[in-house]
Design a protein around this motif. Structure first.
Motif, short mmCIF file in Angstrom:
data_model
loop_
_atom_site.label_atom_id
_atom_site.label_comp_id
_atom_site.label_asym_id
_atom_site.label_seq_id
_atom_site.Cartn_x
_atom_site.Cartn_y
_atom_site.Cartn_z
N MET A 1 0.76 -1.07 -0.19
CA MET A 1 -0.09 0.03 -0.16
C MET A 1 0.85 1.23 0.07
SD MET A 1 -2.64 1.05 2.84
CE MET A 1 -3.70 2.38 2.71
N LYS A 2 0.74 1.94 -0.90
CA LYS A 2 1.34 3.33 -1.02
C LYS A 2 0.82 4.42 -0.35
CE LYS A 2 3.67 3.79 -5.63
NZ LYS A 2 3.70 4.38 -7.08
N THR A 3 1.66 5.27 0.56
CA THR A 3 1.38 6.22 1.21
C THR A 3 1.96 7.48 0.65
OG1 THR A 3 2.64 6.16 2.93
CG2 THR A 3 0.96 4.95 3.43
N GLU A 4 1.52 8.64 1.08
CA GLU A 4 2.08 9.97 0.79
C GLU A 4 2.76 10.73 1.92
OE1 GLU A 4 0.20 12.67 -2.11
OE2 GLU A 4 -1.18 11.02 -2.66
N GLN A 5 3.87 11.18 1.72
CA GLN A 5 4.32 12.25 2.70
C GLN A 5 4.78 13.24 1.90
OE1 GLN A 5 6.88 10.13 5.43
NE2 GLN A 5 6.90 12.17 6.74
N GLY A 6 4.01 14.48 2.10
CA GLY A 6 4.43 15.72 1.27
C GLY A 6 4.43 15.30 -0.34
N SER A 7 5.43 15.60 -1.16
CA SER A 7 5.60 15.07 -2.54
C SER A 7 6.12 13.64 -2.69
CB SER A 7 6.59 16.05 -3.07
OG SER A 7 7.88 16.07 -2.54
N LEU A 8 6.35 12.91 -1.79
CA LEU A 8 6.91 11.33 -1.77
C LEU A 8 5.83 10.57 -1.65
CD1 LEU A 8 9.99 12.06 0.75
CD2 LEU A 8 10.04 12.11 -1.70
N TYR A 9 6.22 9.58 -2.34
CA TYR A 9 5.53 8.38 -2.23
C TYR A 9 5.98 7.11 -1.71
CZ TYR A 9 2.14 10.65 -5.59
OH TYR A 9 1.20 11.36 -6.18
N ILE A 10 5.64 6.47 -0.65
CA ILE A 10 6.37 5.55 0.22
C ILE A 10 5.56 4.36 0.03
CG2 ILE A 10 7.14 4.91 2.25
CD1 ILE A 10 6.75 8.12 3.02
N ASP B 1 11.40 13.30 -5.37
CA ASP B 1 12.53 13.81 -5.50
C ASP B 1 13.50 13.67 -4.35
OD1 ASP B 1 14.59 16.10 -5.07
OD2 ASP B 1 13.16 17.56 -5.43
N PHE B 2 14.70 13.30 -4.55
CA PHE B 2 15.53 12.73 -3.42
C PHE B 2 15.88 13.83 -2.28
CE2 PHE B 2 20.07 12.63 -2.22
CZ PHE B 2 20.13 11.60 -1.27
N PHE B 3 15.97 14.85 -3.02
CA PHE B 3 16.25 16.23 -2.03
C PHE B 3 15.13 16.68 -1.13
CE2 PHE B 3 19.33 16.65 -5.40
CZ PHE B 3 20.61 16.64 -4.76
N ALA B 4 13.91 16.04 -1.42
CA ALA B 4 12.91 16.38 -0.54
C ALA B 4 12.70 15.23 0.66
CB ALA B 4 11.52 15.91 -1.45
N VAL B 5 13.36 14.09 0.31
CA VAL B 5 13.28 13.16 1.62
C VAL B 5 14.36 13.70 2.85
CG1 VAL B 5 14.15 10.85 2.24
CG2 VAL B 5 13.22 11.27 -0.14
N GLU B 6 13.94 13.40 4.00
CA GLU B 6 14.65 14.17 5.25
C GLU B 6 14.88 12.96 6.07
OE1 GLU B 6 15.71 16.99 5.90
OE2 GLU B 6 14.76 17.88 3.97
N PRO B 7 15.85 12.87 6.79
CA PRO B 7 16.33 11.92 7.76
C PRO B 7 15.24 11.27 8.79
CG PRO B 7 18.22 13.51 7.41
CD PRO B 7 16.89 14.09 6.72
N GLU B 8 14.24 12.59 9.10
CA GLU B 8 13.41 12.14 10.09
C GLU B 8 12.41 11.31 9.44
OE1 GLU B 8 12.80 16.55 8.90
OE2 GLU B 8 14.42 15.39 9.61
N PHE B 9 12.14 11.23 8.24
CA PHE B 9 11.06 9.99 7.46
C PHE B 9 11.89 8.78 7.65
CE2 PHE B 9 10.10 13.62 3.83
CZ PHE B 9 9.66 14.53 5.00
#
Length: 133
Positions: A1-10, A22-30
């Motif tokens: 199941m895909k979820t969204e976190q901002g502009s990211l799909y997880i 976008d790799f630069f949108a991924v943050e370590p807290e994610f």
């Protein structure tokens, strides 16, 4: 199941989660620290001016012992305007200056395709590095 976190799909599939976007949108807290990173063609897809930014961002996810399996290409840069871009061993050593860098394997790709296309260059070498934080 895909979820969204901002502009990211997880796509969480423990023990592996795949982040798409976008790799630069991924943050370590994610993600928290990451144990193993596989870079098949990200670094060589970036022009020189962006490679340092990419590696600095990547380091934010690395803890002591994190390993990176990194593949690069080397060819006479004047013969091809990338991507993929030529990235030398000395550049890898500069980008990962405080890390242990082990060159694992090299192979000559002249006459072979890279990413399903032929590159018109006089020499083409792919190198695999294992980099440890």
């Amino acid at each position: 199941m895909k979820t969204e976190q901002g502009s990211l799909y997880i796509s969480p599939n423990p023990p592996v989660s795949i982040y798409q976007g976008d790799f630069f949108a991924v943050e370590p807290e994610f993600t928290g620290s990451i144990d193993f990173i596989y870079d098949r063609a990200a670094l060589i897809a970036l022009p020189e001016a962006m490679r340092k930014r990419y590696v600095e961002h990547l380091k934010r996810f690395m803890a002591n012992g994190t390993r990176v399996l990194l593949f690069t290409l080397e060819y006479p840069q004047q013969e091809l305007q990338g991507p993929p871009f030529s990235v030398s061993k000395s550049e890898i050593e500069e980008l990962f200056v405080d890390f242990q860098i082990n060159q694992r394997k090299q192979r000559d790709l002249i006459g072979n395709k890279f990413a399903r296309r032929s590159l018109s260059v006089s020499s083409l070498v792919e190198t695999a590095y294992l980099i440890t934080a």
